[in-house]
Motif scaffolding. Structure first.
Motif, mmCIF file in Angstrom:
data_model
loop_
_atom_site.group_PDB
_atom_site.id
_atom_site.type_symbol
_atom_site.label_atom_id
_atom_site.label_comp_id
_atom_site.label_asym_id
_atom_site.label_seq_id
_atom_site.Cartn_x
_atom_site.Cartn_y
_atom_site.Cartn_z
ATOM 1 N N ALA A 32 0.824 -1.202 0.000
ATOM 2 C CA ALA A 32 0.000 0.000 0.000
ATOM 3 C C ALA A 32 0.861 1.255 0.000
ATOM 4 N N ALA A 33 2.108 1.133 0.448
ATOM 5 C CA ALA A 33 2.997 2.290 0.538
ATOM 6 C C ALA A 33 4.112 2.267 -0.495
ATOM 7 N N VAL A 34 4.513 1.077 -0.924
ATOM 8 C CA VAL A 34 5.669 0.908 -1.798
ATOM 9 C C VAL A 34 5.195 0.318 -3.127
ATOM 10 N N SER A 35 5.779 0.801 -4.226
ATOM 11 C CA SER A 35 5.369 0.301 -5.541
ATOM 12 C C SER A 35 6.573 -0.220 -6.321
ATOM 13 N N ASN A 36 6.289 -0.769 -7.485
ATOM 14 C CA ASN A 36 7.321 -1.262 -8.400
ATOM 15 C C ASN A 36 8.337 -2.154 -7.698
ATOM 16 N N ILE A 37 7.845 -3.135 -6.976
ATOM 17 C CA ILE A 37 8.705 -4.041 -6.214
ATOM 18 C C ILE A 37 9.233 -5.118 -7.156
ATOM 19 N N ALA A 38 10.560 -5.185 -7.273
ATOM 20 C CA ALA A 38 11.173 -6.140 -8.190
ATOM 21 C C ALA A 38 12.292 -6.897 -7.491
ATOM 22 N N PRO A 39 12.131 -8.212 -7.296
ATOM 23 C CA PRO A 39 13.219 -9.001 -6.716
ATOM 24 C C PRO A 39 14.462 -8.936 -7.605
ATOM 25 N N LEU A 40 15.621 -8.764 -6.982
ATOM 26 C CA LEU A 40 16.880 -8.703 -7.724
ATOM 27 C C LEU A 40 17.768 -9.916 -7.477
ATOM 28 N N HIS A 41 17.758 -10.409 -6.245
ATOM 29 C CA HIS A 41 18.643 -11.513 -5.876
ATOM 30 C C HIS A 41 17.972 -12.292 -4.747
ATOM 31 N N ILE A 42 17.721 -13.570 -4.983
ATOM 32 C CA ILE A 42 17.086 -14.397 -3.959
ATOM 33 C C ILE A 42 17.859 -15.708 -3.843
ATOM 34 N N GLU A 43 18.345 -15.956 -2.637
ATOM 35 C CA GLU A 43 18.933 -17.243 -2.301
ATOM 36 C C GLU A 43 18.744 -17.418 -0.805
ATOM 37 N N GLU A 44 19.223 -18.520 -0.256
ATOM 38 C CA GLU A 44 18.883 -18.832 1.127
ATOM 39 C C GLU A 44 19.339 -17.800 2.141
ATOM 40 N N HIS A 45 20.451 -17.145 1.949
ATOM 41 C CA HIS A 45 20.967 -16.225 2.949
ATOM 42 C C HIS A 45 20.918 -14.766 2.511
ATOM 43 N N ILE A 46 20.441 -14.511 1.318
ATOM 44 C CA ILE A 46 20.416 -13.151 0.771
ATOM 45 C C ILE A 46 19.124 -12.953 -0.012
ATOM 46 N N ALA A 59 15.706 -6.707 -3.176
ATOM 47 C CA ALA A 59 14.708 -6.233 -4.134
ATOM 48 C C ALA A 59 14.858 -4.723 -4.324
ATOM 49 N N ARG A 60 14.401 -4.260 -5.460
ATOM 50 C CA ARG A 60 14.323 -2.828 -5.742
ATOM 51 C C ARG A 60 12.861 -2.428 -5.621
ATOM 52 N N MET A 61 12.628 -1.232 -5.124
ATOM 53 C CA MET A 61 11.263 -0.745 -4.937
ATOM 54 C C MET A 61 11.232 0.771 -4.989
ATOM 55 N N GLU A 62 10.025 1.311 -5.122
ATOM 56 C CA GLU A 62 9.864 2.759 -5.187
ATOM 57 C C GLU A 62 8.958 3.234 -4.058
ATOM 58 N N TRP A 63 9.377 4.306 -3.424
ATOM 59 C CA TRP A 63 8.584 4.935 -2.367
ATOM 60 C C TRP A 63 8.703 6.436 -2.534
ATOM 61 N N ALA A 64 7.585 7.122 -2.608
ATOM 62 C CA ALA A 64 7.529 8.582 -2.732
ATOM 63 C C ALA A 64 8.380 9.079 -3.899
ATOM 64 N N GLY A 65 8.370 8.325 -5.008
ATOM 65 C CA GLY A 65 9.076 8.748 -6.200
ATOM 66 C C GLY A 65 10.569 8.452 -6.204
ATOM 67 N N THR A 66 11.075 7.788 -5.184
ATOM 68 C CA THR A 66 12.498 7.454 -5.101
ATOM 69 C C THR A 66 12.673 5.947 -5.137
ATOM 70 N N GLN A 67 13.675 5.495 -5.890
ATOM 71 C CA GLN A 67 14.002 4.077 -5.973
ATOM 72 C C GLN A 67 14.923 3.688 -4.817
ATOM 73 N N TYR A 68 14.650 2.552 -4.200
ATOM 74 C CA TYR A 68 15.486 2.015 -3.126
ATOM 75 C C TYR A 68 15.813 0.564 -3.458
ATOM 76 N N THR A 69 17.017 0.156 -3.100
ATOM 77 C CA THR A 69 17.391 -1.254 -3.158
ATOM 78 C C THR A 69 17.557 -1.697 -1.718
ATOM 79 N N VAL A 70 16.803 -2.732 -1.339
ATOM 80 C CA VAL A 70 16.725 -3.174 0.056
ATOM 81 C C VAL A 70 17.037 -4.664 0.115
ATOM 82 N N GLY A 71 17.783 -5.060 1.136
ATOM 83 C CA GLY A 71 18.127 -6.463 1.250
ATOM 84 C C GLY A 71 18.161 -6.958 2.679
#
Length: 167
Positions: A94-108, A111-123
């Protein structure tokens, strides 16, 4: 997408948490209820989770029941079937858009996402507990992590390992 004007003065907020035992009974659903409360009351947009011990067989049920965007990196199961060492991102869609997984494995899990017009990469990262595999893990992580990334984790680096096992 909602316009960013209503977010003026607010900050993008992440919470990192190490959890254990979510595979037992309905604990995952109790935890997700708590996450929704954090998102509502504390204005957290993303929760970074480590060591969730969830099994992939519950993936669809967890994601459908949560009402949240959940990206899960499952650990390989032990002979007893428990998947120790997973990483997970729980995102408030509801708050974050354009959520795109970038790297998924067991310990890592990243994803990249957008909030308030800014792109963030979060892990979310769950470092190996044993020293030699942990060092190799950190070396591999150097090729994945970037300086502009928001990264939460259980790094398993404590000066006194006896403190790490106390609740």
């Amino acid at each position: 997408d909602r316009p960013a004007a209503h977010l003026k003065g607010m900050k993008f907020s992440c919470l990192t948490v190490n959890v254990r035992g979510l595979q037992e009974g309905n604990k995952i659903f109790d935890f997700l209820s708590t996450v929704r409360r954090w998102m509502r009351d504390e204005k957290v947009q993303v929760v970074l989770v480590q060591e969730h011990n969830l099994h992939p067989s519950r993936d669809r049920r967890i994601k459908e029941a949560s009402g949240l965007k959940i990206i899960i990196g499952y650990a390989a199961p032990d002979p007893n079937g428990i998947c120790w060492g997973g990483s997970m991102l729980i995102v408030d869609e509801a708050a974050v858009s354009n959520i795109a997984p970038l790297h998924i494995e067991e310990h890592i899990t990243i994803a990249r996402m957008e909030w308030a017009g800014t792109q963030y990469t979060v892990g979310s990262v769950y470092a190996r507990a044993k020293p030699a595999p942990r060092i190799a893990f950190f070396e591999r992580l150097k090729n994945i992590v970037t300086m502009d990334m928001i990264l939460g984790g259980d790094w398993n680096c404590v000066p006194d390992v006896t403190l790490d096992v106390q609740s």
